[in-house]
Design an enzyme around this catalytic site. Structure first.
Site, short mmCIF file in Angstrom:
data_model
loop_
_atom_site.label_atom_id
_atom_site.label_comp_id
_atom_site.label_asym_id
_atom_site.label_seq_id
_atom_site.Cartn_x
_atom_site.Cartn_y
_atom_site.Cartn_z
N GLU A 154 -6.51 -10.76 -1.50
CA GLU A 154 -7.43 -10.31 0.20
C GLU A 154 -8.36 -10.04 -0.95
O GLU A 154 -9.70 -9.36 -0.36
CB GLU A 154 -6.96 -9.28 0.53
CG GLU A 154 -5.18 -9.24 0.98
CD GLU A 154 -4.85 -8.03 1.47
OE1 GLU A 154 -5.61 -7.01 1.77
OE2 GLU A 154 -3.37 -7.88 1.56
N HIS B 26 -10.65 -5.76 -2.61
CA HIS B 26 -11.65 -5.60 -1.82
C HIS B 26 -12.27 -4.57 -2.67
O HIS B 26 -12.12 -3.53 -2.15
CB HIS B 26 -10.84 -4.79 -0.65
CG HIS B 26 -9.66 -5.07 0.26
ND1 HIS B 26 -10.22 -6.51 0.76
CD2 HIS B 26 -8.77 -5.31 0.18
CE1 HIS B 26 -8.92 -7.14 1.73
NE2 HIS B 26 -8.35 -6.68 1.28
N GLU C 71 1.28 -1.31 -0.01
CA GLU C 71 0.26 0.21 0.03
C GLU C 71 0.68 1.18 -0.21
O GLU C 71 0.84 2.67 0.79
CB GLU C 71 -1.14 -0.20 1.06
CG GLU C 71 -2.03 -1.00 1.37
CD GLU C 71 -2.89 -0.99 3.12
OE1 GLU C 71 -2.61 -0.61 2.95
OE2 GLU C 71 -4.11 -1.62 2.07
N ASN D 192 2.21 -5.10 -3.16
CA ASN D 192 1.04 -5.29 -2.70
C ASN D 192 0.02 -4.07 -2.48
O ASN D 192 0.33 -3.78 -2.03
CB ASN D 192 0.40 -6.78 -1.62
CG ASN D 192 -0.92 -7.25 -1.40
OD1 ASN D 192 -1.08 -7.89 -2.26
ND2 ASN D 192 -1.00 -7.12 -0.53
N ASP E 135 -12.83 -10.02 -1.16
CA ASP E 135 -14.11 -9.92 -0.88
C ASP E 135 -14.87 -8.66 -1.76
O ASP E 135 -13.78 -7.93 -2.22
CB ASP E 135 -13.71 -9.89 -0.09
CG ASP E 135 -13.94 -8.62 1.13
OD1 ASP E 135 -13.40 -7.08 0.47
OD2 ASP E 135 -12.39 -8.03 2.47
C1 XIL Z 1 -6.64 -6.17 8.28
C2 XIL Z 1 -7.25 -6.96 8.67
O1 XIL Z 1 -8.41 -7.95 8.28
C3 XIL Z 1 -7.66 -6.42 10.03
O2 XIL Z 1 -8.52 -7.71 11.14
C4 XIL Z 1 -6.98 -5.48 10.03
O3 XIL Z 1 -7.55 -4.83 11.96
C5 XIL Z 1 -6.73 -4.61 10.07
O4 XIL Z 1 -6.06 -5.26 8.65
N1 XIL Z 1 -5.51 -4.54 3.00
C6 XIL Z 1 -4.10 -4.94 4.31
C7 XIL Z 1 -4.83 -6.29 5.17
O5 XIL Z 1 -2.62 -5.37 3.33
O6 XIL Z 1 -3.32 -6.61 6.04
C8 XIL Z 1 -5.57 -5.11 5.95
O7 XIL Z 1 -6.09 -6.47 7.41
C9 XIL Z 1 -7.07 -5.24 5.20
C10 XIL Z 1 -6.49 -4.28 3.98
#
Ligand code: XIL
Length: 299
Positions: free
Chosen positions: A235, A206, A127, A169, A237
Protein backbone atom coordinates in the site's frame (compact mmCIF):
# COMPACT_ATOMS: atom_id res chain seq x y z
CA UNK A 1 10.68 0.23 -20.46
CA UNK A 2 7.99 2.84 -20.68
CA UNK A 3 5.51 1.80 -18.00
CA UNK A 4 5.84 0.78 -14.37
CA UNK A 5 4.33 -2.64 -14.94
CA UNK A 6 6.57 -3.47 -17.90
CA UNK A 7 9.63 -2.23 -16.04
CA UNK A 8 8.83 -4.34 -12.98
CA UNK A 9 8.23 -7.38 -15.20
CA UNK A 10 11.86 -7.26 -16.33
CA UNK A 11 12.76 -8.76 -12.96
CA UNK A 12 9.68 -10.98 -12.70
CA UNK A 13 7.84 -8.59 -10.40
CA UNK A 14 4.62 -6.62 -10.69
CA UNK A 15 3.82 -2.96 -10.10
CA UNK A 16 0.27 -2.43 -8.89
CA UNK A 17 -2.15 0.17 -7.65
CA UNK A 18 -5.22 0.37 -5.48
CA UNK A 19 -8.32 0.92 -7.60
CA UNK A 20 -11.60 2.48 -6.46
CA UNK A 21 -14.61 1.24 -8.43
CA UNK A 22 -16.31 4.63 -8.47
CA UNK A 23 -13.29 6.26 -10.11
CA UNK A 24 -13.17 3.92 -13.12
CA UNK A 25 -15.60 6.21 -14.99
CA UNK A 26 -12.98 8.99 -14.78
CA UNK A 27 -11.16 8.57 -18.09
CA UNK A 28 -7.90 10.20 -16.94
CA UNK A 29 -7.79 7.83 -13.98
CA UNK A 30 -8.73 4.74 -15.96
CA UNK A 31 -6.27 5.54 -18.75
CA UNK A 32 -3.31 5.89 -16.39
CA UNK A 33 -4.30 2.85 -14.36
CA UNK A 34 -4.73 0.66 -17.44
CA UNK A 35 -1.44 1.80 -18.95
CA UNK A 36 0.97 1.81 -16.01
CA UNK A 37 0.05 -1.02 -13.65
CA UNK A 38 -0.15 -4.80 -13.96
CA UNK A 39 -1.63 -5.61 -10.55
CA UNK A 40 -4.74 -4.28 -8.84
CA UNK A 41 -5.96 -4.16 -5.25
CA UNK A 42 -9.54 -3.06 -4.56
CA UNK A 43 -9.18 -0.06 -2.26
CA UNK A 44 -12.38 -0.85 -0.32
CA UNK A 45 -14.61 -3.09 -2.42
CA UNK A 46 -13.42 -6.50 -1.17
CA UNK A 47 -13.53 -5.56 2.50
CA UNK A 48 -15.94 -7.20 4.91
CA UNK A 49 -18.55 -4.42 5.02
CA UNK A 50 -18.64 -4.29 1.22
CA UNK A 51 -18.84 -8.03 0.53
CA UNK A 52 -21.15 -9.17 3.36
CA UNK A 53 -23.26 -6.14 4.33
CA UNK A 54 -25.89 -8.37 5.95
CA UNK A 55 -25.04 -11.63 7.65
CA UNK A 56 -25.19 -14.45 5.14
CA UNK A 57 -25.88 -12.13 2.19
CA UNK A 58 -22.78 -11.68 0.11
CA UNK A 59 -22.63 -8.84 -2.41
CA UNK A 60 -19.82 -8.79 -4.96
CA UNK A 61 -21.17 -6.02 -7.19
CA UNK A 62 -18.50 -3.42 -6.45
CA UNK A 63 -15.76 -6.01 -5.89
CA UNK A 64 -16.48 -7.58 -9.26
CA UNK A 65 -16.44 -4.19 -10.95
CA UNK A 66 -12.82 -3.78 -9.82
CA UNK A 67 -11.96 -7.43 -10.42
CA UNK A 68 -13.42 -7.56 -13.93
CA UNK A 69 -11.82 -4.27 -14.94
CA UNK A 70 -8.47 -5.61 -13.77
CA UNK A 71 -8.71 -8.91 -15.61
CA UNK A 72 -10.11 -7.35 -18.77
CA UNK A 73 -7.08 -5.07 -18.75
CA UNK A 74 -4.63 -7.93 -18.24
CA UNK A 75 -3.82 -7.38 -14.58
CA UNK A 76 -3.50 -9.75 -11.66
CA UNK A 77 -5.46 -9.09 -8.47
CA UNK A 78 -4.44 -8.94 -4.81
CA UNK A 79 -7.43 -9.71 -2.60
CA UNK A 80 -7.84 -7.28 0.32
CA UNK A 81 -8.92 -8.22 3.01
CA UNK A 82 -10.76 -11.07 4.79
CA UNK A 83 -10.27 -10.66 8.57
CA UNK A 84 -9.76 -7.16 10.00
CA UNK A 85 -10.92 -5.14 12.98
CA UNK A 86 -11.87 -2.21 10.72
CA UNK A 87 -14.56 -1.74 8.07
CA UNK A 88 -16.64 -4.52 9.58
CA UNK A 89 -20.38 -4.37 8.88
CA UNK A 90 -22.53 -3.49 11.87
CA UNK A 91 -23.77 -7.03 12.34
CA UNK A 92 -20.21 -8.28 12.72
CA UNK A 93 -19.17 -5.47 15.05
CA UNK A 94 -21.89 -6.58 17.42
CA UNK A 95 -20.79 -10.23 17.53
CA UNK A 96 -18.34 -11.79 19.96
CA UNK A 97 -17.01 -15.14 21.07
CA UNK A 98 -17.79 -18.30 19.14
CA UNK A 99 -20.45 -16.57 17.04
CA UNK A 100 -17.90 -14.04 15.76
CA UNK A 101 -15.31 -16.77 15.23
CA UNK A 102 -17.79 -18.70 13.10
CA UNK A 103 -18.76 -15.54 11.22
CA UNK A 104 -15.10 -14.91 10.39
CA UNK A 105 -14.75 -18.47 9.06
CA UNK A 106 -17.98 -18.18 7.04
CA UNK A 107 -16.84 -14.85 5.62
CA UNK A 108 -13.49 -16.22 4.49
CA UNK A 109 -15.20 -19.18 2.86
CA UNK A 110 -17.84 -17.03 1.17
CA UNK A 111 -15.48 -14.51 -0.37
CA UNK A 112 -12.71 -16.92 -1.28
CA UNK A 113 -15.08 -19.37 -2.95
CA UNK A 114 -16.45 -16.55 -5.14
CA UNK A 115 -12.92 -15.80 -6.38
CA UNK A 116 -11.54 -19.32 -6.16
CA UNK A 117 -8.54 -19.82 -8.44
CA UNK A 118 -8.67 -16.18 -9.60
CA UNK A 119 -6.68 -14.24 -6.97
CA UNK A 120 -2.88 -14.11 -6.90
CA UNK A 121 -2.53 -13.12 -3.25
CA UNK A 122 -5.06 -12.71 -0.45
CA UNK A 123 -4.51 -10.47 2.54
CA UNK A 124 -6.09 -13.00 4.86
CA UNK A 125 -5.52 -11.02 8.05
CA UNK A 126 -4.89 -7.28 8.23
CA UNK A 127 -3.42 -5.14 11.02
CA UNK A 128 -3.57 -7.54 13.97
CA UNK A 129 -0.72 -6.01 15.99
CA UNK A 130 -0.75 -2.98 18.26
CA UNK A 131 1.26 0.15 17.59
CA UNK A 132 3.85 1.30 20.07
CA UNK A 133 6.39 -0.58 22.12
CA UNK A 134 4.23 -3.38 23.56
CA UNK A 135 4.69 -5.92 20.79
CA UNK A 136 1.20 -7.11 21.68
CA UNK A 137 -1.76 -8.01 19.55
CA UNK A 138 -4.16 -5.17 18.87
CA UNK A 139 -7.27 -5.38 21.00
CA UNK A 140 -10.29 -6.08 18.78
CA UNK A 141 -13.43 -8.14 18.74
CA UNK A 142 -11.56 -10.74 16.67
CA UNK A 143 -8.62 -10.85 19.10
CA UNK A 144 -11.06 -11.35 21.98
CA UNK A 145 -12.30 -14.56 20.31
CA UNK A 146 -8.93 -16.10 21.23
CA UNK A 147 -5.29 -15.66 20.26
CA UNK A 148 -5.57 -18.43 17.67
CA UNK A 149 -7.93 -16.40 15.46
CA UNK A 150 -5.14 -15.58 12.99
CA UNK A 151 -4.05 -19.15 12.42
CA UNK A 152 -7.67 -20.28 12.14
CA UNK A 153 -8.15 -17.63 9.45
CA UNK A 154 -5.12 -18.90 7.51
CA UNK A 155 -6.11 -22.57 7.79
CA UNK A 156 -9.62 -21.71 6.63
CA UNK A 157 -8.23 -19.69 3.72
CA UNK A 158 -5.88 -22.45 2.55
CA UNK A 159 -8.75 -24.92 2.41
CA UNK A 160 -11.04 -22.43 0.63
CA UNK A 161 -8.60 -21.62 -2.21
CA UNK A 162 -5.36 -23.61 -2.30
CA UNK A 163 -4.17 -21.66 -5.35
CA UNK A 164 -3.94 -18.23 -3.71
CA UNK A 165 -0.87 -17.02 -1.87
CA UNK A 166 -1.97 -16.25 1.68
CA UNK A 167 -0.55 -13.06 3.18
CA UNK A 168 -0.48 -11.36 6.55
CA UNK A 169 -0.56 -7.55 5.99
CA UNK A 170 0.26 -4.68 8.37
CA UNK A 171 1.64 -1.13 8.70
CA UNK A 172 4.43 0.28 10.87
CA UNK A 173 6.30 -3.01 10.36
CA UNK A 174 8.84 -1.73 7.85
CA UNK A 175 11.44 -0.52 10.36
CA UNK A 176 13.33 -3.53 11.71
CA UNK A 177 13.89 -1.84 15.09
CA UNK A 178 10.20 -1.41 15.89
CA UNK A 179 8.54 -3.68 18.45
CA UNK A 180 5.59 -4.19 16.10
CA UNK A 181 7.95 -5.53 13.41
CA UNK A 182 9.52 -7.94 15.88
CA UNK A 183 6.12 -9.15 17.05
CA UNK A 184 5.03 -9.84 13.49
CA UNK A 185 8.34 -11.61 12.82
CA UNK A 186 7.86 -13.87 15.86
CA UNK A 187 4.36 -14.78 14.67
CA UNK A 188 5.49 -15.66 11.14
CA UNK A 189 8.43 -17.69 12.47
CA UNK A 190 6.07 -19.56 14.78
CA UNK A 191 3.59 -20.19 11.94
CA UNK A 192 6.34 -21.56 9.70
CA UNK A 193 7.66 -23.80 12.51
CA UNK A 194 4.19 -25.20 13.26
CA UNK A 195 3.03 -25.53 9.68
CA UNK A 196 0.34 -22.85 9.77
CA UNK A 197 -0.22 -22.07 6.07
CA UNK A 198 1.21 -18.61 5.39
CA UNK A 199 2.91 -17.71 2.11
CA UNK A 200 3.61 -14.00 2.23
CA UNK A 201 3.87 -10.89 4.35
CA UNK A 202 2.56 -7.56 3.09
CA UNK A 203 4.24 -4.36 4.22
CA UNK A 204 1.72 -1.57 3.72
CA UNK A 205 4.45 1.10 3.66
CA UNK A 206 2.41 4.21 4.41
CA UNK A 207 5.44 6.40 5.11
CA UNK A 208 5.00 9.81 6.70
CA UNK A 209 6.65 12.08 9.23
CA UNK A 210 5.30 10.01 12.12
CA UNK A 211 6.45 6.68 10.66
CA UNK A 212 9.20 7.54 8.20
CA UNK A 213 11.01 5.30 5.76
CA UNK A 214 14.23 3.88 7.22
CA UNK A 215 16.96 2.25 5.14
CA UNK A 216 16.74 -0.84 7.37
CA UNK A 217 13.52 -1.69 5.48
CA UNK A 218 15.70 -3.87 3.25
CA UNK A 219 16.92 -5.79 6.31
CA UNK A 220 13.31 -6.30 7.36
CA UNK A 221 12.34 -7.67 3.94
CA UNK A 222 15.41 -9.94 3.89
CA UNK A 223 14.78 -11.28 7.39
CA UNK A 224 11.16 -12.16 6.66
CA UNK A 225 12.11 -13.77 3.35
CA UNK A 226 14.67 -15.87 5.23
CA UNK A 227 11.79 -17.37 7.23
CA UNK A 228 10.53 -18.90 3.98
CA UNK A 229 7.77 -16.48 3.01
CA UNK A 230 7.44 -14.09 0.10
CA UNK A 231 7.23 -10.40 0.85
CA UNK A 232 5.36 -7.60 -0.92
CA UNK A 233 5.00 -3.86 -0.60
CA UNK A 234 1.25 -3.57 -0.57
CA UNK A 235 0.00 0.00 0.00
CA UNK A 236 2.92 2.30 -0.72
CA UNK A 237 2.52 6.04 -0.31
CA UNK A 238 5.12 8.52 0.96
CA UNK A 239 4.32 11.94 2.39
CA UNK A 240 5.56 14.55 -0.06
CA UNK A 241 6.56 11.79 -2.53
CA UNK A 242 10.31 12.45 -2.42
CA UNK A 243 11.83 10.87 -5.54
CA UNK A 244 14.83 9.51 -3.63
CA UNK A 245 12.68 7.71 -1.05
CA UNK A 246 10.53 6.14 -3.74
CA UNK A 247 13.71 4.93 -5.46
CA UNK A 248 15.01 3.52 -2.19
CA UNK A 249 11.83 1.50 -1.66
CA UNK A 250 12.03 0.09 -5.18
CA UNK A 251 15.69 -0.82 -4.69
CA UNK A 252 14.86 -2.52 -1.38
CA UNK A 253 12.32 -4.75 -3.10
CA UNK A 254 14.66 -5.49 -6.00
CA UNK A 255 17.40 -6.48 -3.55
CA UNK A 256 15.25 -9.29 -2.12
CA UNK A 257 14.57 -12.15 -4.50
CA UNK A 258 11.38 -13.10 -2.61
CA UNK A 259 9.94 -9.58 -2.97
CA UNK A 260 7.02 -10.23 -5.32
CA UNK A 261 6.20 -6.65 -6.25
CA UNK A 262 5.05 -3.22 -5.23
CA UNK A 263 1.57 -1.71 -5.02
CA UNK A 264 0.99 2.02 -4.60
CA UNK A 265 -2.17 3.07 -2.75
CA UNK A 266 -3.83 5.04 -5.53
CA UNK A 267 -3.07 6.68 -8.86
CA UNK A 268 -3.07 10.52 -8.57
CA UNK A 269 -2.55 12.52 -5.40
CA UNK A 270 -6.22 13.47 -5.54
CA UNK A 271 -7.13 9.76 -5.40
CA UNK A 272 -5.16 9.18 -2.20
CA UNK A 273 -6.76 8.48 1.17
CA UNK A 274 -4.16 10.99 2.40
CA UNK A 275 -4.40 13.46 -0.47
CA UNK A 276 -3.12 16.29 1.77
CA UNK A 277 0.22 14.41 1.84
CA UNK A 278 0.49 14.43 -1.98
CA UNK A 279 2.07 10.96 -1.56
CA UNK A 280 1.61 9.30 -4.97
CA UNK A 281 3.26 9.14 -8.40
CA UNK A 282 0.84 11.24 -10.50
CA UNK A 283 -0.35 14.82 -10.16
CA UNK A 284 -4.04 15.62 -10.01
CA UNK A 285 -4.02 16.44 -13.75
CA UNK A 286 -2.57 13.01 -14.55
CA UNK A 287 0.97 14.19 -15.26
CA UNK A 288 3.93 12.23 -13.95
CA UNK A 289 5.68 13.46 -10.82
CA UNK A 290 9.46 13.29 -10.26
CA UNK A 291 8.82 10.27 -8.04
CA UNK A 292 7.33 8.47 -11.05
CA UNK A 293 10.52 8.91 -13.03
CA UNK A 294 12.61 7.85 -10.07
CA UNK A 295 10.59 4.64 -9.70
CA UNK A 296 10.71 3.87 -13.42
CA UNK A 297 14.48 4.39 -13.50
CA UNK A 298 15.03 2.23 -10.41
CA UNK A 299 12.98 -0.71 -11.72
C1 XIL B 1 -8.24 2.86 3.36
C2 XIL B 1 -8.86 3.39 2.10
O1 XIL B 1 -7.83 3.91 1.28
C3 XIL B 1 -9.87 4.46 2.41
O2 XIL B 1 -10.60 4.81 1.23
C4 XIL B 1 -10.86 3.96 3.47
O3 XIL B 1 -11.70 5.03 3.85
C5 XIL B 1 -10.13 3.43 4.69
O4 XIL B 1 -9.24 2.42 4.28
N1 XIL B 1 -4.62 0.08 5.63
C6 XIL B 1 -5.33 -0.76 4.82
C7 XIL B 1 -6.24 -0.18 3.78
O5 XIL B 1 -5.14 -1.97 4.87
O6 XIL B 1 -7.36 -1.00 3.57
C8 XIL B 1 -6.67 1.20 4.14
O7 XIL B 1 -7.41 1.74 3.05
C9 XIL B 1 -5.47 2.07 4.48
C10 XIL B 1 -4.73 1.52 5.65
Amino acid sequence: ESTLGAAAAQSGRYFGTAIAANRLSDSTYATIAAREFDSVTAENEMKIDATQPQRGQFNFTAADRVYNWAVQNGKQVRGHTLAWHSQQPGWMQSLSGSALRQAMIDHINGVMSHYKGRIAQWDVVNEAFADGSSGARRDSNLQRTGNDWIEVAFRTARAADPSAKLCYNDYNVEDWTWAKTQAMYAMVRDFKQRGVPIDCVGFQSHFNSGSPYNSNFRTTLQNFAALGVDVAITELDIQGAPASTYANVVNDCLAVSRCLGITVWGVRDSDSWRSEHTPLLFNNDGSKKPAYTAVLNAL
